[in-house]
Design a protein around this motif. Structure first.
Motif, PDB file in Angstrom:
ATOM      1  N   ARG A   1      45.910  75.902  15.137  1.00 47.71           N
ATOM      2  CA  ARG A   1      44.654  75.230  15.453  1.00 47.71           C
ATOM      3  C   ARG A   1      43.943  75.889  16.642  1.00 47.71           C
ATOM      4  O   ARG A   1      42.718  76.066  16.628  1.00 47.71           O
ATOM      5  N   GLU A   2      44.697  76.279  17.671  1.00 48.44           N
ATOM      6  CA  GLU A   2      44.087  76.804  18.891  1.00 48.44           C
ATOM      7  C   GLU A   2      43.977  78.323  18.898  1.00 48.44           C
ATOM      8  O   GLU A   2      43.187  78.877  19.667  1.00 48.44           O
ATOM      9  N   GLY A   3      44.762  79.007  18.089  1.00 49.34           N
ATOM     10  CA  GLY A   3      44.668  80.463  18.010  1.00 49.34           C
ATOM     11  C   GLY A   3      45.451  81.181  19.084  1.00 49.34           C
ATOM     12  O   GLY A   3      46.137  82.163  18.808  1.00 49.34           O
ATOM     13  N   GLU A   4      45.351  80.708  20.310  1.00 52.97           N
ATOM     14  CA  GLU A   4      46.106  81.305  21.424  1.00 52.97           C
ATOM     15  C   GLU A   4      46.369  80.229  22.463  1.00 52.97           C
ATOM     16  O   GLU A   4      45.509  79.400  22.751  1.00 52.97           O
ATOM     17  N   VAL A   5      47.582  80.252  23.000  1.00 50.37           N
ATOM     18  CA  VAL A   5      47.982  79.304  24.035  1.00 50.37           C
ATOM     19  C   VAL A   5      48.530  80.100  25.212  1.00 50.37           C
ATOM     20  O   VAL A   5      49.347  81.007  25.028  1.00 50.37           O
ATOM     21  N   ARG A   6      48.057  79.755  26.417  1.00 53.70           N
ATOM     22  CA  ARG A   6      48.548  80.378  27.638  1.00 53.70           C
ATOM     23  C   ARG A   6      49.075  79.286  28.553  1.00 53.70           C
ATOM     24  O   ARG A   6      48.293  78.532  29.146  1.00 53.70           O
ATOM     25  N   GLU A   7      50.373  79.175  28.645  1.00 57.74           N
ATOM     26  CA  GLU A   7      50.967  78.173  29.534  1.00 57.74           C
ATOM     27  C   GLU A   7      52.440  78.475  29.731  1.00 57.74           C
ATOM     28  O   GLU A   7      53.055  79.211  28.950  1.00 57.74           O
ATOM     29  N   ALA A   8      53.004  77.911  30.812  1.00 62.37           N
ATOM     30  CA  ALA A   8      54.418  78.090  31.137  1.00 62.37           C
ATOM     31  C   ALA A   8      54.802  79.564  31.239  1.00 62.37           C
ATOM     32  O   ALA A   8      55.931  79.954  30.932  1.00 62.37           O
ATOM     33  N   GLY A   9      53.840  80.403  31.640  1.00 58.90           N
ATOM     34  CA  GLY A   9      54.118  81.813  31.855  1.00 58.90           C
ATOM     35  C   GLY A   9      54.149  82.667  30.610  1.00 58.90           C
ATOM     36  O   GLY A   9      54.541  83.838  30.674  1.00 58.90           O
ATOM     37  N   VAL A  10      53.749  82.109  29.456  1.00 54.23           N
ATOM     38  CA  VAL A  10      53.750  82.889  28.222  1.00 54.23           C
ATOM     39  C   VAL A  10      52.389  82.819  27.550  1.00 54.23           C
ATOM     40  O   VAL A  10      51.605  81.898  27.788  1.00 54.23           O
ATOM     41  N   VAL A  11      52.129  83.821  26.723  1.00 50.47           N
ATOM     42  CA  VAL A  11      50.918  83.864  25.906  1.00 50.47           C
ATOM     43  C   VAL A  11      51.362  83.946  24.452  1.00 50.47           C
ATOM     44  O   VAL A  11      52.035  84.900  24.060  1.00 50.47           O
ATOM     45  N   ILE A  12      51.008  82.928  23.675  1.00 49.07           N
ATOM     46  CA  ILE A  12      51.386  82.898  22.263  1.00 49.07           C
ATOM     47  C   ILE A  12      50.117  82.955  21.432  1.00 49.07           C
ATOM     48  O   ILE A  12      49.229  82.112  21.580  1.00 49.07           O
ATOM     49  N   SER A  13      50.029  83.971  20.573  1.00 51.32           N
ATOM     50  CA  SER A  13      48.860  84.132  19.716  1.00 51.32           C
ATOM     51  C   SER A  13      49.264  83.953  18.263  1.00 51.32           C
ATOM     52  O   SER A  13      50.390  84.273  17.874  1.00 51.32           O
ATOM     53  N   TRP A  14      48.325  83.414  17.471  1.00 52.50           N
ATOM     54  CA  TRP A  14      48.566  83.141  16.057  1.00 52.50           C
ATOM     55  C   TRP A  14      47.488  83.821  15.230  1.00 52.50           C
ATOM     56  O   TRP A  14      46.318  83.877  15.637  1.00 52.50           O
ATOM     57  N   ARG A  15      47.874  84.342  14.071  1.00 50.26           N
ATOM     58  CA  ARG A  15      46.897  84.874  13.134  1.00 50.26           C
ATOM     59  C   ARG A  15      47.366  84.610  11.713  1.00 50.26           C
ATOM     60  O   ARG A  15      48.575  84.549  11.436  1.00 50.26           O
ATOM     61  N   ALA A  16      46.435  84.424  10.819  1.00 47.42           N
ATOM     62  CA  ALA A  16      46.754  84.148   9.420  1.00 47.42           C
ATOM     63  C   ALA A  16      47.267  85.411   8.728  1.00 47.42           C
ATOM     64  O   ALA A  16      47.092  86.527   9.213  1.00 47.42           O
ATOM     65  N   GLY A  17      47.933  85.206   7.562  1.00 41.32           N
ATOM     66  CA  GLY A  17      48.272  86.360   6.737  1.00 41.32           C
ATOM     67  C   GLY A  17      49.728  86.534   6.378  1.00 41.32           C
ATOM     68  O   GLY A  17      50.066  87.477   5.658  1.00 41.32           O
ATOM     69  N   GLN A  18      50.623  85.646   6.850  1.00 44.71           N
ATOM     70  CA  GLN A  18      52.038  85.785   6.500  1.00 44.71           C
ATOM     71  C   GLN A  18      52.468  84.644   5.583  1.00 44.71           C
ATOM     72  O   GLN A  18      52.210  83.476   5.849  1.00 44.71           O
ATOM     73  N   ALA A  19      53.145  84.991   4.508  1.00 45.36           N
ATOM     74  CA  ALA A  19      53.621  83.996   3.547  1.00 45.36           C
ATOM     75  C   ALA A  19      54.908  83.347   4.019  1.00 45.36           C
ATOM     76  O   ALA A  19      55.755  83.991   4.643  1.00 45.36           O
ATOM     77  N   SER A  20      55.061  82.081   3.699  1.00 45.19           N
ATOM     78  CA  SER A  20      56.336  81.408   3.916  1.00 45.19           C
ATOM     79  C   SER A  20      57.382  82.005   2.987  1.00 45.19           C
ATOM     80  O   SER A  20      57.133  82.192   1.790  1.00 45.19           O
ATOM     81  N   ALA A  21      58.563  82.278   3.533  1.00 43.82           N
ATOM     82  CA  ALA A  21      59.660  82.803   2.713  1.00 43.82           C
ATOM     83  C   ALA A  21      60.432  81.695   2.020  1.00 43.82           C
ATOM     84  O   ALA A  21      61.342  81.972   1.236  1.00 43.82           O
ATOM     85  N   LEU A  22      60.067  80.432   2.296  1.00 47.06           N
ATOM     86  CA  LEU A  22      60.858  79.300   1.807  1.00 47.06           C
ATOM     87  C   LEU A  22      60.000  78.321   1.036  1.00 47.06           C
ATOM     88  O   LEU A  22      60.257  77.119   1.030  1.00 47.06           O
ATOM     89  N   ASP A  23      58.988  78.834   0.340  1.00 47.91           N
ATOM     90  CA  ASP A  23      58.037  77.989  -0.371  1.00 47.91           C
ATOM     91  C   ASP A  23      58.169  78.186  -1.878  1.00 47.91           C
ATOM     92  O   ASP A  23      58.895  77.468  -2.549  1.00 47.91           O
ATOM     93  N   THR A  24      57.491  79.167  -2.418  1.00 50.94           N
ATOM     94  CA  THR A  24      57.471  79.395  -3.859  1.00 50.94           C
ATOM     95  C   THR A  24      58.662  80.247  -4.318  1.00 50.94           C
ATOM     96  O   THR A  24      59.407  80.794  -3.502  1.00 50.94           O
ATOM     97  N   ALA A  25      58.815  80.365  -5.636  1.00 56.11           N
ATOM     98  CA  ALA A  25      59.940  81.107  -6.201  1.00 56.11           C
ATOM     99  C   ALA A  25      59.926  82.577  -5.796  1.00 56.11           C
ATOM    100  O   ALA A  25      60.983  83.178  -5.598  1.00 56.11           O
ATOM    101  N   ARG A  26      58.733  83.169  -5.686  1.00 54.32           N
ATOM    102  CA  ARG A  26      58.604  84.545  -5.213  1.00 54.32           C
ATOM    103  C   ARG A  26      58.076  84.513  -3.796  1.00 54.32           C
ATOM    104  O   ARG A  26      57.068  83.855  -3.502  1.00 54.32           O
ATOM    105  N   ILE A  27      58.739  85.184  -2.897  1.00 55.50           N
ATOM    106  CA  ILE A  27      58.386  85.120  -1.483  1.00 55.50           C
ATOM    107  C   ILE A  27      56.939  85.510  -1.242  1.00 55.50           C
ATOM    108  O   ILE A  27      56.213  84.852  -0.480  1.00 55.50           O
ATOM    109  N   GLY A  28      56.480  86.549  -1.905  1.00 54.31           N
ATOM    110  CA  GLY A  28      55.127  87.043  -1.672  1.00 54.31           C
ATOM    111  C   GLY A  28      54.034  86.080  -2.078  1.00 54.31           C
ATOM    112  O   GLY A  28      52.881  86.233  -1.675  1.00 54.31           O
TER     113      GLY A  28
END
Length: 320
Positions: A252-279
């Protein structure tokens, strides 16, 4: 899938009374069961396969990323960058092998993935000057893989990188900065990087044997407390130290800066534990975790129930 998981869950619970060193010694004659940090043996159960029933990989082969075919662009890989070397370990292989013993830039490493916890961690395999080689024990604790080292047959908890049973009990592995990202992200950044080649085993690589798992209502082979704050047990969280950031917040926020860390998020990776084929899995996005100077930090992207199980007093970084 869900019916089968429920049945197996009931079977495991009904046989949990057999969880004891006396029951295991025939399979583990070299393991020193007198040394352990596990408070109750009933926490350790069989995941189904026996010792080495899930075969870890040692001395893997690699090919250039630019020449690798057969991996969908959104498929997740574990990326490890060390000493100028960049390597990708596809989850399509780790799903079936869970541990890869490798050497990167002169450092012996273990790249690990526990599908039941979605936990992908890389470790330095050296402990007090000794290089260890890891295998899959077939045992679980709080649904998390228990690894073992072939040198002493001590048991190691994958989620925390610590020996919990055996001669090396209390020893800790150094966690290395690695992360899960899409195959497309890795190849764009490292077209000349190396990717693990397909192992020479008879496996349906690319298939997800845990179809529908990360949208199920209950973790597999887990009987502990569920997460607080109304967080779904199988929601993904980013753990850095003893803090956890919900993936939903990061998306939702895209990037979080707190507790001394920077965490960034971007779309484009499939869940490996969802559909029958990972891709073909739904898009859950990728994250990077860095410090204020832009250096990658060790972290884990795990399910909320597993974080709560191993860090019951941890801090939930929920934001406003």
């Amino acid at each position: 899938m869900r019916v089968a998981l429920s049945f197996l869950f009931a079977v495991i619970l009904s046989t949990s009374a057999l969880a004891s060193p006396e029951f295991w010694r025939h399979e583990w004659p070299q393991t020193n069961f007198e040394k352990t940090t596990v408070p109750n043996w009933i926490e350790i159960i069989s995941g189904g396969p026996p010792k080495d029933g899930i075969p870890a990989i040692s001395d893997p082969s690699f090919v250039r990323a630019s020449g690798k075919t057969g991996i969908d662009p959104t498929e997740p890989v574990i990326t490890l960058e060390m000493g100028g070397a960049a390597r990708a370990y596809p989850i399509r292989y780790l799903t079936w092998h869970e541990i890869v013993n490798d050497v990167v830039a002169g450092v012996p490493v273990a790249v690990t993935f526990c599908p039941l916890c979605n936990s992908a961690l890389s470790f330095d395999r050296r402990v007090d000057g000794r290089v260890l080689s890891f295998g899959v024990s077939g045992k679980l604790r709080h649904s998390d893989m228990i690894m073992y080292d072939r040198e002493t047959e001590s048991w190691w908890q994958q989620a925390i990188g610590e020996a919990v049973v055996g001669e090396l009990t209390g020893a800790e592995l150094t966690t290395l900065p690695s992360w899960m990202e899409s195959w497309a992200e890795f190849t764009q950044r490292h077209p000349d990087g190396l990717v693990m080649a397909e192992p020479a085993f008879n496996r349906d690589y690319g298939r997800n044997p845990y179809q529908g798992y990360d949208t199920s209502g209950r973790p597999f082979l887990y009987s502990g407390e569920l997460p607080p704050h109304g967080i779904d047990a199988l929601a993904r969280v980013v753990r850095v130290g003893d803090r956890a950031w919900p993936m939903e917040r990061l998306a939702r926020e895209g990037e979080v800066r707190e507790a001394g860390v920077v965490i960034s998020w971007r779309a484009g990776q499939a869940s490996a534990l969802d559909t029958a084929r990972i891709g073909a899995g739904r898009d859950v996005g990728s994250i990077r975790v860095r410090d204020g100077q832009g250096r990658d930090l060790p972290h884990d992207l795990m399910f909320a129930f597993a974080y709560h199980a191993f860090w019951p007093d941890g801090a939930w970084m929920l934001g406003n």
